[in-house]
Write an enzyme that holds these catalytic residues in place. Sequence first.
Site, PDB file in Angstrom:
ATOM      1  N   MET A  98     -21.648  19.061   0.294  1.00  0.00           N
ATOM      2  CA  MET A  98     -21.627  20.692  -0.078  1.00  0.00           C
ATOM      3  C   MET A  98     -20.836  21.779  -0.140  1.00  0.00           C
ATOM      4  O   MET A  98     -19.829  22.232  -0.552  1.00  0.00           O
ATOM      5  CB  MET A  98     -22.548  21.505   0.953  1.00  0.00           C
ATOM      6  CG  MET A  98     -24.216  21.124   1.087  1.00  0.00           C
ATOM      7  SD  MET A  98     -24.444  21.632  -0.239  1.00  0.00           S
ATOM      8  CE  MET A  98     -24.953  23.072  -1.179  1.00  0.00           C
ATOM      9  N   VAL A 132     -20.196  22.128   7.526  1.00  0.00           N
ATOM     10  CA  VAL A 132     -20.226  20.623   8.061  1.00  0.00           C
ATOM     11  C   VAL A 132     -21.368  20.053   8.077  1.00  0.00           C
ATOM     12  O   VAL A 132     -21.640  20.926   8.069  1.00  0.00           O
ATOM     13  CB  VAL A 132     -19.477  20.612   9.686  1.00  0.00           C
ATOM     14  CG1 VAL A 132     -17.525  20.583   9.356  1.00  0.00           C
ATOM     15  CG2 VAL A 132     -19.546  21.385  10.422  1.00  0.00           C
ATOM     16  N   GLU A 192     -24.906  19.312   9.959  1.00  0.00           N
ATOM     17  CA  GLU A 192     -26.215  20.257  10.347  1.00  0.00           C
ATOM     18  C   GLU A 192     -25.716  20.330  11.740  1.00  0.00           C
ATOM     19  O   GLU A 192     -26.909  19.919  12.125  1.00  0.00           O
ATOM     20  CB  GLU A 192     -27.440  20.262   9.962  1.00  0.00           C
ATOM     21  CG  GLU A 192     -28.489  21.065   9.792  1.00  0.00           C
ATOM     22  CD  GLU A 192     -28.453  22.496   9.734  1.00  0.00           C
ATOM     23  OE1 GLU A 192     -26.665  22.634   8.627  1.00  0.00           O
ATOM     24  OE2 GLU A 192     -28.970  23.381   8.825  1.00  0.00           O
ATOM     25  N   LYS A 249     -20.370  22.635  14.784  1.00  0.00           N
ATOM     26  CA  LYS A 249     -20.764  24.195  14.344  1.00  0.00           C
ATOM     27  C   LYS A 249     -19.761  25.035  14.823  1.00  0.00           C
ATOM     28  O   LYS A 249     -18.991  26.306  14.410  1.00  0.00           O
ATOM     29  CB  LYS A 249     -21.547  24.958  13.467  1.00  0.00           C
ATOM     30  CG  LYS A 249     -22.255  24.046  12.449  1.00  0.00           C
ATOM     31  CD  LYS A 249     -23.069  24.774  11.159  1.00  0.00           C
ATOM     32  CE  LYS A 249     -24.373  23.679  10.356  1.00  0.00           C
ATOM     33  NZ  LYS A 249     -23.764  23.453   8.610  1.00  0.00           N
ATOM     34  N   SER A 293     -28.579  25.352   6.491  1.00  0.00           N
ATOM     35  CA  SER A 293     -29.645  24.839   5.998  1.00  0.00           C
ATOM     36  C   SER A 293     -30.816  26.041   7.635  1.00  0.00           C
ATOM     37  O   SER A 293     -31.654  26.069   6.824  1.00  0.00           O
ATOM     38  CB  SER A 293     -30.212  24.199   5.426  1.00  0.00           C
ATOM     39  OG  SER A 293     -29.439  23.191   5.034  1.00  0.00           O
ATOM     40  N   HIS A 326     -25.701  30.484   2.352  1.00  0.00           N
ATOM     41  CA  HIS A 326     -26.476  29.210   1.764  1.00  0.00           C
ATOM     42  C   HIS A 326     -26.320  28.712   0.347  1.00  0.00           C
ATOM     43  O   HIS A 326     -26.945  29.631  -0.368  1.00  0.00           O
ATOM     44  CB  HIS A 326     -27.657  29.642   2.392  1.00  0.00           C
ATOM     45  CG  HIS A 326     -28.431  27.988   2.063  1.00  0.00           C
ATOM     46  ND1 HIS A 326     -30.072  28.116   1.861  1.00  0.00           N
ATOM     47  CD2 HIS A 326     -28.315  26.800   2.421  1.00  0.00           C
ATOM     48  CE1 HIS A 326     -30.497  27.072   2.325  1.00  0.00           C
ATOM     49  NE2 HIS A 326     -29.193  26.568   2.172  1.00  0.00           N
ATOM     50  N   GLU A 372     -27.892  32.173  -0.663  1.00  0.00           N
ATOM     51  CA  GLU A 372     -28.755  33.054   0.345  1.00  0.00           C
ATOM     52  C   GLU A 372     -28.026  33.663   1.133  1.00  0.00           C
ATOM     53  O   GLU A 372     -27.405  32.988   1.695  1.00  0.00           O
ATOM     54  CB  GLU A 372     -29.730  31.843   0.869  1.00  0.00           C
ATOM     55  CG  GLU A 372     -31.139  32.076   0.019  1.00  0.00           C
ATOM     56  CD  GLU A 372     -32.311  31.056   1.041  1.00  0.00           C
ATOM     57  OE1 GLU A 372     -33.390  31.148   1.090  1.00  0.00           O
ATOM     58  OE2 GLU A 372     -31.553  30.593   1.572  1.00  0.00           O
ATOM     59  N   ASN A 420     -36.110  27.429   3.091  1.00  0.00           N
ATOM     60  CA  ASN A 420     -36.595  26.798   3.365  1.00  0.00           C
ATOM     61  C   ASN A 420     -37.862  26.870   4.006  1.00  0.00           C
ATOM     62  O   ASN A 420     -38.403  26.158   3.647  1.00  0.00           O
ATOM     63  CB  ASN A 420     -35.958  25.990   4.187  1.00  0.00           C
ATOM     64  CG  ASN A 420     -34.733  24.977   3.299  1.00  0.00           C
ATOM     65  OD1 ASN A 420     -34.581  24.758   1.953  1.00  0.00           O
ATOM     66  ND2 ASN A 420     -33.141  24.621   3.469  1.00  0.00           N
ATOM     67  N   TYR A 436     -35.251  30.291  -8.848  1.00  0.00           N
ATOM     68  CA  TYR A 436     -33.937  30.499  -9.163  1.00  0.00           C
ATOM     69  C   TYR A 436     -33.352  28.553  -8.444  1.00  0.00           C
ATOM     70  O   TYR A 436     -32.486  27.907  -8.436  1.00  0.00           O
ATOM     71  CB  TYR A 436     -32.813  31.172  -8.686  1.00  0.00           C
ATOM     72  CG  TYR A 436     -32.683  31.611 -10.250  1.00  0.00           C
ATOM     73  CD1 TYR A 436     -31.868  31.267 -11.649  1.00  0.00           C
ATOM     74  CD2 TYR A 436     -33.098  33.077 -10.071  1.00  0.00           C
ATOM     75  CE1 TYR A 436     -31.339  32.105 -12.371  1.00  0.00           C
ATOM     76  CE2 TYR A 436     -33.191  34.009 -11.019  1.00  0.00           C
ATOM     77  CZ  TYR A 436     -32.618  33.761 -12.267  1.00  0.00           C
ATOM     78  OH  TYR A 436     -32.367  34.096 -12.978  1.00  0.00           O
TER      79      TYR A 436
HETATM   80  P1  NAI Z   1     -22.089  15.599   4.120  1.00  0.00           P
HETATM   81  O1  NAI Z   1     -22.153  14.886   4.985  1.00  0.00           O
HETATM   82  O2  NAI Z   1     -22.160  15.404   3.190  1.00  0.00           O
HETATM   83  O3  NAI Z   1     -20.529  16.369   4.489  1.00  0.00           O
HETATM   84  C1  NAI Z   1     -19.909  16.938   5.601  1.00  0.00           C
HETATM   85  C2  NAI Z   1     -18.576  16.646   6.044  1.00  0.00           C
HETATM   86  O4  NAI Z   1     -17.778  18.029   6.673  1.00  0.00           O
HETATM   87  C3  NAI Z   1     -18.509  15.465   6.532  1.00  0.00           C
HETATM   88  O5  NAI Z   1     -16.851  15.529   4.622  1.00  0.00           O
HETATM   89  C4  NAI Z   1     -17.884  15.960   7.505  1.00  0.00           C
HETATM   90  O6  NAI Z   1     -16.551  14.768   7.584  1.00  0.00           O
HETATM   91  C5  NAI Z   1     -17.147  16.539   6.525  1.00  0.00           C
HETATM   92  N1  NAI Z   1     -16.569  17.275   8.467  1.00  0.00           N
HETATM   93  C6  NAI Z   1     -17.496  17.227  10.029  1.00  0.00           C
HETATM   94  N2  NAI Z   1     -17.230  17.333  11.523  1.00  0.00           N
HETATM   95  C7  NAI Z   1     -16.007  18.264  10.968  1.00  0.00           C
HETATM   96  C8  NAI Z   1     -14.959  19.367  10.923  1.00  0.00           C
HETATM   97  N3  NAI Z   1     -15.130  19.584  12.683  1.00  0.00           N
HETATM   98  N4  NAI Z   1     -13.812  19.937  10.444  1.00  0.00           N
HETATM   99  C9  NAI Z   1     -14.023  19.429   9.381  1.00  0.00           C
HETATM  100  N5  NAI Z   1     -14.563  18.529   8.129  1.00  0.00           N
HETATM  101  C10 NAI Z   1     -15.968  18.353   8.843  1.00  0.00           C
HETATM  102  O7  NAI Z   1     -23.408  17.219   4.176  1.00  0.00           O
HETATM  103  P2  NAI Z   1     -23.727  17.977   3.256  1.00  0.00           P
HETATM  104  O8  NAI Z   1     -24.871  17.648   2.957  1.00  0.00           O
HETATM  105  O9  NAI Z   1     -22.456  18.317   2.338  1.00  0.00           O
HETATM  106  O10 NAI Z   1     -24.283  19.609   4.268  1.00  0.00           O
HETATM  107  C11 NAI Z   1     -23.073  20.319   5.153  1.00  0.00           C
HETATM  108  C12 NAI Z   1     -23.405  21.805   5.358  1.00  0.00           C
HETATM  109  O11 NAI Z   1     -24.264  22.228   4.287  1.00  0.00           O
HETATM  110  C13 NAI Z   1     -25.303  21.084   6.305  1.00  0.00           C
HETATM  111  O12 NAI Z   1     -24.752  22.592   7.512  1.00  0.00           O
HETATM  112  C14 NAI Z   1     -26.085  21.172   5.630  1.00  0.00           C
HETATM  113  O13 NAI Z   1     -27.497  21.746   6.025  1.00  0.00           O
HETATM  114  C15 NAI Z   1     -25.750  22.162   4.620  1.00  0.00           C
HETATM  115  N6  NAI Z   1     -26.571  22.209   3.467  1.00  0.00           N
HETATM  116  C16 NAI Z   1     -26.795  20.605   2.406  1.00  0.00           C
HETATM  117  C17 NAI Z   1     -27.392  21.339   1.696  1.00  0.00           C
HETATM  118  C18 NAI Z   1     -27.786  19.705   0.683  1.00  0.00           C
HETATM  119  O14 NAI Z   1     -29.116  19.892  -0.207  1.00  0.00           O
HETATM  120  N7  NAI Z   1     -27.039  18.859   1.431  1.00  0.00           N
HETATM  121  C19 NAI Z   1     -27.820  22.626   0.760  1.00  0.00           C
HETATM  122  C20 NAI Z   1     -27.222  23.320   1.180  1.00  0.00           C
HETATM  123  C21 NAI Z   1     -26.558  23.562   2.882  1.00  0.00           C
END
Ligand code: NAI
Length: 713
Positions: free
Chosen positions: A321, A397, A399, A404, A426, A447, A459, A497, A655
Amino acid sequence: MAGGNGHLGAAAPVRTADRPGGIRVITLDNPPANAISYAVSALLVQAIDAADADSAVRAVIFAGAGGLFSYGADINDFAIEPTPDTKTVREVTAAVERSAKTYVAAIEGTALGGGFELALTCDYRVGSAKTKLGLPEIKLGLLPGAGGTQRLTRLIGAQDALQMMLKGETIGAEDALKKGILDEVAAGDVVAAAAALVERVIGTAPKRRISARTAELGVAGLGLFAFPFVVAQAHKMVPPESNGGFAAHKLIDAVAAALELDFAHGLARESRLFEELIRSAPSAALQHVFFAERQLGKIPNLPPAEALEIKTAGVIGAGTMGTGIAITFANAGIPVVVIEPADEQIERSKQMVFGMFAHQVQRGRLTQEQAWKLGQSISWESDYGELAGADIVVEAVFENMDVKKEVFAKLDAVCKPATILASNTSTLDIDEMAAVTKRPEQFVGLHFFAPANIMKLLEIVRGARTSPQTLTTAVKLGKTLRKVAVVSANAFGFIGNRMFFDYAREAVYLLEEGIPPERIDRVMKEQFGFAMGPFATFDLSGVDVFWHIQQERTAALGEKRTAIIDRMYAAKRWGQKTGLGFYKYDGPNKREPLPDPALTALVAEEAAKAGIAPRSVTDTEIVERLAYALINVGADLLEAEIALRPGDEDIVYIYGYGFPPHHGGPMWYADEVGVANVVARVKEFGWRVSPLLERIAQRGGTIAAYSKEFVHA
Ligand code: NAI
Ligand code: 3HC
């Protein structure tokens, strides 16, 4: 300029002014769209007839005020039944067609729909470098109804005309000049250029009506005799009539009429086909979508506030993301710093970014130089201090609330006081995150949907303490990022969601009752029109993600009847990413979903354990259970004021989740089916009925009407 304002008056939406040499300029001035409403059409007919009757007038120039020609017929009028006296764009074009004078369209900016059709009726068309032309009626479930199908086909050939009208896309001045749609692209004042053109042509070729031309196929090597073949091919290429292709087939028939019939009969055929569409359910749904989208930024009872300027941004986390969000900012011209502690994630993220820009260059959408510049506007760092001056920081970062909170406490300490802090969570509570900062009023949820640089939906989650200025800034930022931004209150799953969970629950229940996932997906996709069925969606977004949410939120998600999802999670049947989910992905391209007997056995075993006997379920029941699950929870979200309007929920679904636009979104669909009918079925299914739905069913009427009256009144 000689003459001055004509008898219609300066404030009128149609102004006339005379220029030397017997040239009358008729200017459309009906902001914001220069829409040709019934009333404007009547004024235009009057002005054209007056010019025609005036022997001092040799030629008429149509122009638009405010740098815009016209966005077409007034869509607000479509809901009003015309009377025999009503004038529409069709009567305007007929008045031009019967007039003996020379007509020139001076198109400074955009001419769409009926506006472009008016221009096509003229003898000549002069544009500027800014000119954009198109017949986007198909997007409203319509076809051009003021001669567009007949004239454009005669002007550029059936093939190109069909392509332009079926896609509903606009073309620029250069293209239009090449295709012969524009006669000239003026460097300076378009009206002056049109007047000069009149002087040039008036003695030699004053009249040059497209209606007098014969239509060609426009396919190299094929004569007109091949037209039944070309038309049949076109019909095969568009979706079926019952599934989004309603207007497309009629549009193709109208173009066929231009090839087959003389102009008058072709025009009559077009009119009949247009009338069949204008008050059809799919067109009403698409008109609703058009207006719902334009309502989004209007937030009831929000005290006026000036949006802050967002010139630089930060993103925390370079995962799926975070990277997509960074690209989104870069594409909008906002430089962005991405903070990520894991080196391998930075490498992956850089590859994603450069791969994406390289792809754009390959496709010819960006030049090398543009791609390089965009790439340069994203930088990867590990030190939060780099974000001290950012105007906004979006956290993406893991979820996890604790992770967070830690991130936001750090950001609050390093960022300048004006920085807006945003989370891409999310499901988690925005207010709980805001509470660890000293600036909860500058906190908001943003979001994005995956892939963030592609999906249009955003969102905007309004926390309990989000200030009007922060919200206004977020809404404006949504536009800058070219997103369709919907405001949601802070509640579990927000709008999209939260609604998806009920839909998903019902899909799993159907599965437990013995319906194979491929049948459920086929019905929802091919019959109802979703972009993909629920199980293909599960497999794409990850069964593991749903399992995690189910673990934490069983109460909100409804009764879990079987352990299917738990077993899938344990067996790493997580979807496309593990090659196994509700389908198996072991075909040649690894992406095609194939039915998996092992899943069938797992489901049957769990259903038997839970005492759920296989049932025979009709396709209609599949649609009802899935669509009504969305409607029932959608009504709850309205009542709880989590969504501002039913149209907002519709936009989220169209969308963000591939809901068929020709059904207008789930809430519009409820009105289409009839709320009382929905409620009756919901009761038969044994569900708790949303109290709002029950009230609407009892008093009669629609969700749309009820909400206008009561929600946020
Ligand atoms: P991901 O696991 O691909 O990426 C998370 C990244 O954050 C990783 O690169 C990790 O090393 C980094 N990270 C962790 N702790 C950190 C910190 N303290 N400081 C800086 N970086 C840090 O996860 P993804 O899928 O990108 O999801 C991220 C957020 O977006 C979550 O909250 C998720 O719920 C939300 N989200 C995800 C969607 C999806 O379809 N994957 C859709 C909409 C929202
Ligand atoms: N009728 C009525 N209002 C219209 C309109 C139209 N044809 N086109 C735009 N508007 C209004 C919008 O509702 C909006 O009003 P608001 O400010 O009160 O909300 C305002 O004009 C500005 O429009 P947008 O906010 O949409 O401006 P954008 O710059 O974002 O988008 C656009 C511009 C892409 C041209 C978009 O407005 C659009 O798609 N308009 C519709 C164009 C169209 O479909 N024309 C064909 C109409 S059907 C027809 O002509 C039938 C004929 O064939 C007989």
